[in-house]
Enzyme design. Structure first.
Site, PDB file in Angstrom:
ATOM      1  N   TYR A   1       5.158  -4.743   3.559  1.00  0.00           N
ATOM      2  CA  TYR A   1       4.457  -4.535   2.576  1.00  0.00           C
ATOM      3  C   TYR A   1       5.163  -3.719   1.364  1.00  0.00           C
ATOM      4  O   TYR A   1       5.112  -4.385   0.041  1.00  0.00           O
ATOM      5  CB  TYR A   1       3.537  -3.306   3.026  1.00  0.00           C
ATOM      6  CG  TYR A   1       2.124  -2.980   1.978  1.00  0.00           C
ATOM      7  CD1 TYR A   1       1.449  -4.057   1.650  1.00  0.00           C
ATOM      8  CD2 TYR A   1       2.122  -1.829   1.423  1.00  0.00           C
ATOM      9  CE1 TYR A   1       0.159  -3.700   0.828  1.00  0.00           C
ATOM     10  CE2 TYR A   1       1.215  -1.515   0.273  1.00  0.00           C
ATOM     11  CZ  TYR A   1       0.243  -2.341   0.299  1.00  0.00           C
ATOM     12  OH  TYR A   1      -0.662  -2.329  -0.812  1.00  0.00           O
TER      13      TYR A   1
ATOM     14  N   VAL B   1      -5.775   4.197  -1.155  1.00  0.00           N
ATOM     15  CA  VAL B   1      -7.299   4.124  -1.810  1.00  0.00           C
ATOM     16  C   VAL B   1      -8.426   4.152  -0.854  1.00  0.00           C
ATOM     17  O   VAL B   1      -8.155   3.395   0.338  1.00  0.00           O
ATOM     18  CB  VAL B   1      -7.224   2.964  -2.884  1.00  0.00           C
ATOM     19  CG1 VAL B   1      -8.622   3.046  -3.537  1.00  0.00           C
ATOM     20  CG2 VAL B   1      -6.173   2.807  -3.808  1.00  0.00           C
TER      21      VAL B   1
ATOM     22  N   ILE C   1     -11.169  -2.548  -4.062  1.00  0.00           N
ATOM     23  CA  ILE C   1     -10.515  -2.141  -5.532  1.00  0.00           C
ATOM     24  C   ILE C   1     -10.840  -3.256  -6.360  1.00  0.00           C
ATOM     25  O   ILE C   1     -11.476  -2.940  -7.857  1.00  0.00           O
ATOM     26  CB  ILE C   1      -8.995  -1.973  -5.437  1.00  0.00           C
ATOM     27  CG1 ILE C   1      -8.631  -0.863  -4.571  1.00  0.00           C
ATOM     28  CG2 ILE C   1      -8.579  -1.687  -6.850  1.00  0.00           C
ATOM     29  CD1 ILE C   1      -7.108  -0.569  -4.382  1.00  0.00           C
TER      30      ILE C   1
HETATM   31  P1  NAP Z   1      -9.123  -5.360   0.627  1.00  0.00           P
HETATM   32  O1  NAP Z   1     -10.597  -4.756   0.489  1.00  0.00           O
HETATM   33  O2  NAP Z   1      -8.675  -5.776   1.883  1.00  0.00           O
HETATM   34  O3  NAP Z   1      -9.053  -6.450  -0.688  1.00  0.00           O
HETATM   35  C1  NAP Z   1      -8.147  -7.306  -0.417  1.00  0.00           C
HETATM   36  C2  NAP Z   1      -8.943  -8.603  -1.143  1.00  0.00           C
HETATM   37  O4  NAP Z   1      -7.924  -9.562  -1.263  1.00  0.00           O
HETATM   38  C3  NAP Z   1     -10.116  -9.285  -0.534  1.00  0.00           C
HETATM   39  O5  NAP Z   1     -10.975  -9.527  -1.420  1.00  0.00           O
HETATM   40  C4  NAP Z   1      -9.686 -10.549   0.154  1.00  0.00           C
HETATM   41  O6  NAP Z   1     -10.586 -11.568   0.096  1.00  0.00           O
HETATM   42  C5  NAP Z   1      -8.487 -10.875  -1.131  1.00  0.00           C
HETATM   43  N1  NAP Z   1      -7.369 -11.628  -0.473  1.00  0.00           N
HETATM   44  C6  NAP Z   1      -6.490 -11.581   0.656  1.00  0.00           C
HETATM   45  N2  NAP Z   1      -5.756 -12.336   1.020  1.00  0.00           N
HETATM   46  C7  NAP Z   1      -6.096 -13.498  -0.054  1.00  0.00           C
HETATM   47  C8  NAP Z   1      -5.626 -14.930  -0.359  1.00  0.00           C
HETATM   48  N3  NAP Z   1      -4.677 -15.278   0.320  1.00  0.00           N
HETATM   49  N4  NAP Z   1      -6.214 -15.374  -1.316  1.00  0.00           N
HETATM   50  C9  NAP Z   1      -7.180 -14.821  -2.087  1.00  0.00           C
HETATM   51  N5  NAP Z   1      -7.763 -13.457  -1.817  1.00  0.00           N
HETATM   52  C10 NAP Z   1      -7.307 -13.023  -0.845  1.00  0.00           C
HETATM   53  O7  NAP Z   1      -8.123  -4.148  -0.106  1.00  0.00           O
HETATM   54  P2  NAP Z   1      -7.995  -3.105  -1.216  1.00  0.00           P
HETATM   55  O8  NAP Z   1      -7.658  -1.945  -0.673  1.00  0.00           O
HETATM   56  O9  NAP Z   1      -9.110  -3.395  -2.147  1.00  0.00           O
HETATM   57  O10 NAP Z   1      -6.681  -3.984  -1.946  1.00  0.00           O
HETATM   58  C11 NAP Z   1      -6.720  -4.714  -3.082  1.00  0.00           C
HETATM   59  C12 NAP Z   1      -5.383  -4.497  -3.773  1.00  0.00           C
HETATM   60  O11 NAP Z   1      -4.915  -3.184  -3.891  1.00  0.00           O
HETATM   61  C13 NAP Z   1      -4.071  -5.241  -2.826  1.00  0.00           C
HETATM   62  O12 NAP Z   1      -3.308  -5.630  -3.508  1.00  0.00           O
HETATM   63  C14 NAP Z   1      -3.574  -3.807  -1.989  1.00  0.00           C
HETATM   64  O13 NAP Z   1      -2.316  -4.067  -1.642  1.00  0.00           O
HETATM   65  C15 NAP Z   1      -3.648  -2.824  -3.199  1.00  0.00           C
HETATM   66  N6  NAP Z   1      -3.420  -1.425  -2.760  1.00  0.00           N
HETATM   67  C16 NAP Z   1      -4.372  -0.938  -1.916  1.00  0.00           C
HETATM   68  C17 NAP Z   1      -4.188   0.368  -1.525  1.00  0.00           C
HETATM   69  C18 NAP Z   1      -5.218   0.979  -0.513  1.00  0.00           C
HETATM   70  O14 NAP Z   1      -4.924   2.042  -0.149  1.00  0.00           O
HETATM   71  N7  NAP Z   1      -6.508   0.538  -0.280  1.00  0.00           N
HETATM   72  C19 NAP Z   1      -3.144   1.236  -1.918  1.00  0.00           C
HETATM   73  C20 NAP Z   1      -2.482   0.688  -3.017  1.00  0.00           C
HETATM   74  C21 NAP Z   1      -2.424  -0.676  -3.322  1.00  0.00           C
HETATM   75  P3  NAP Z   1     -10.617 -12.606   1.206  1.00  0.00           P
HETATM   76  O15 NAP Z   1     -10.222 -12.152   2.252  1.00  0.00           O
HETATM   77  O16 NAP Z   1     -12.191 -13.010   1.054  1.00  0.00           O
HETATM   78  O17 NAP Z   1      -9.885 -13.647   0.414  1.00  0.00           O
END
Ligand code: NAP
Length: 241
Positions: free
Chosen positions: A139, A172, A14
C-alpha cells in the site's frame, strides 16, 4: 458555468462524501466504480450521474471521458495489510495496479480529453505516500508512487492553468479503516477498542479522520483560491505527518 466533476470510487466511503460535497456546491457530479448498487445508493436523490468502470482497465477509463471534466478526483483505491513476507505477488500487483496505475490512467484520460484552464486533478493518496509502515509495504509503495505521479503531472500542467495535487489522509472512518481494525483484532487477538487505539495511535488527535474533512480539502483544492497550490501533498492527519 456548472463545473463537471468525476469521482472514481465514488459509491462508498471517502469518494461518496466527496461526491456529495461537490453536488452540494452545485457541480454536475459523476461517480464511477465497478459495482452498480453502491453507485446508485450514492447518487440517489442527488441528481448525480453514475458510470461503471474499473480504473485498471484502459478502455473503460477512457470511455468515462467522452467530454472533459473540470475536476477529476482519483479516489478509487485498495489496500492489503500484512508484513512483506506475507504479501503474495498477486496482492502486490493488485494494490499497485488499482492505486498507482488506476490514478495514472484516470489523470491521463482527463488530460487527453482536453481538460481546460482552471482544471483540477486531485489524487486521494495517503499518509502512506509520505511514510512507510511495517504492515503496509504494498500500500505504501503504491501510494508513494501516486505522489510521484502527482508531482510530475503538476510540473507539466502548470502552464495550462491546471493543478494536480494529492490529499494525504491518515486513517479515515470508512470500511477500509474498519477492515484494518478487524485485521489487527485477528492478528493480535485483541478487542475492537484496543485495535482502534492502535490505528489512531499515530494521530495526535487520537481519533479517526472523518470523510467530511477529506471532502472539504478536495473542495478547497478545486476552488479558485487554490489556483497556485500545485504538486502539493496535503496531509489531513491531525498532525501525524
Ligand atoms: P472504500 O470505501 O473501500 O472505497 C474504495 C472505492 O474504490 C470503492 O468505492 C470501490 O468501488 C472503488 N474501487 C476499488 N477498486 C476499484 C477499481 N479497480 N476500479 C474502480 N473503482 C474501484 O475505501 P475508502 O476508505 O473510501 O478509500 C478511498 C480512497 O482513500 C482510497 O484511495 C484509499 O486508499 C484512500 N485512503 C483511505 C484511508 C482510510 O483510512 N479509509 C486513508 C487514507 C487514504 P468498487 O469496489 O465498486 O469498484
Amino acid at each position: 458555468m456548472t463545473r463537471r466533476v468525476l469521482v472514481t470510487g465514488g459509491g462508498t466511503g471517502i469518494g461518496k462524501v466527496i461526491a456529495h460535497a461537490f453536488a452540494d456546491e452545485g457541480c454536475e457530479v459523476t461517480v464511477a466504480g465497478r459495482r452498480r448498487e453502491p453507485l446508485e445508493a450514492a447518487a440517489e436523490g442527488r441528481g448525480m450521474d453514475l458510470r461503471l468502470a474499473d480504473v485498471t482497465n484502459e478502455e473503460q477509463v477512457a470511455a468515462l471521458f467522452e467530454r472533459p471534466y473540470d475536476v477529476v478526483i482519483a479516489n478509487a483505491g485498495a489496500g492489503v495489510a500484512a508484513p512483506i513476507e506475507e504479501v503474495s505477488l498477486e496482492e502486490w500487483q493488485r494494490t499497485v495496479t488499482v492505486n498507482m496505475t488506476g490514478t495514472f490512467l484516470t489523470f491521463r484520460a482527463a488530460l487527453r480529453a482536453g481538460m481546460e484552464r482552471g482544471g483540477r486533478l486531485i489524487a486521494i493518496a495517503s499518509t502512506a505516500s509520505l511514510q512507510g509502515g511495517a504492515q503496509i509495504p504494498a500500500y505504501a509503495a503504491s501510494k508513494h508512487g501516486v505522489l510521484g505521479l502527482v508531482r510530475s503531472v503538476a510540473q507539466n500542467v502548470a502552464k495550462r492553468g491546471i493543478t494536480c495535487n494529492a490529499i494525504c489522509p491518515g486513517f479515515v472512518d470508512t470500511e477500509m479503516a474498519e477492515t484494518a481494525i478487524s485485521g489487527l483484532m485477528a492478528r493480535y487477538e485483541i478487542p475492537h477498542e484496543k485495535a482502534l487505539k492502535m490505528v489512531v495511535g499515530g494521530n495526535p488527535m487520537q481519533r479517526l479522520i472523518t470523510p467530511e474533512e477529506v471532502a472539504a480539502t478536495a473542495v478547497f483544492l478545486a476552488s479558485q483560491g487554490a489556483a497556485s497550490v500545485n504538486g502539493h501533498a496535503m496531509s489531513v492527519s491531525g498532525g501525524e505527518i
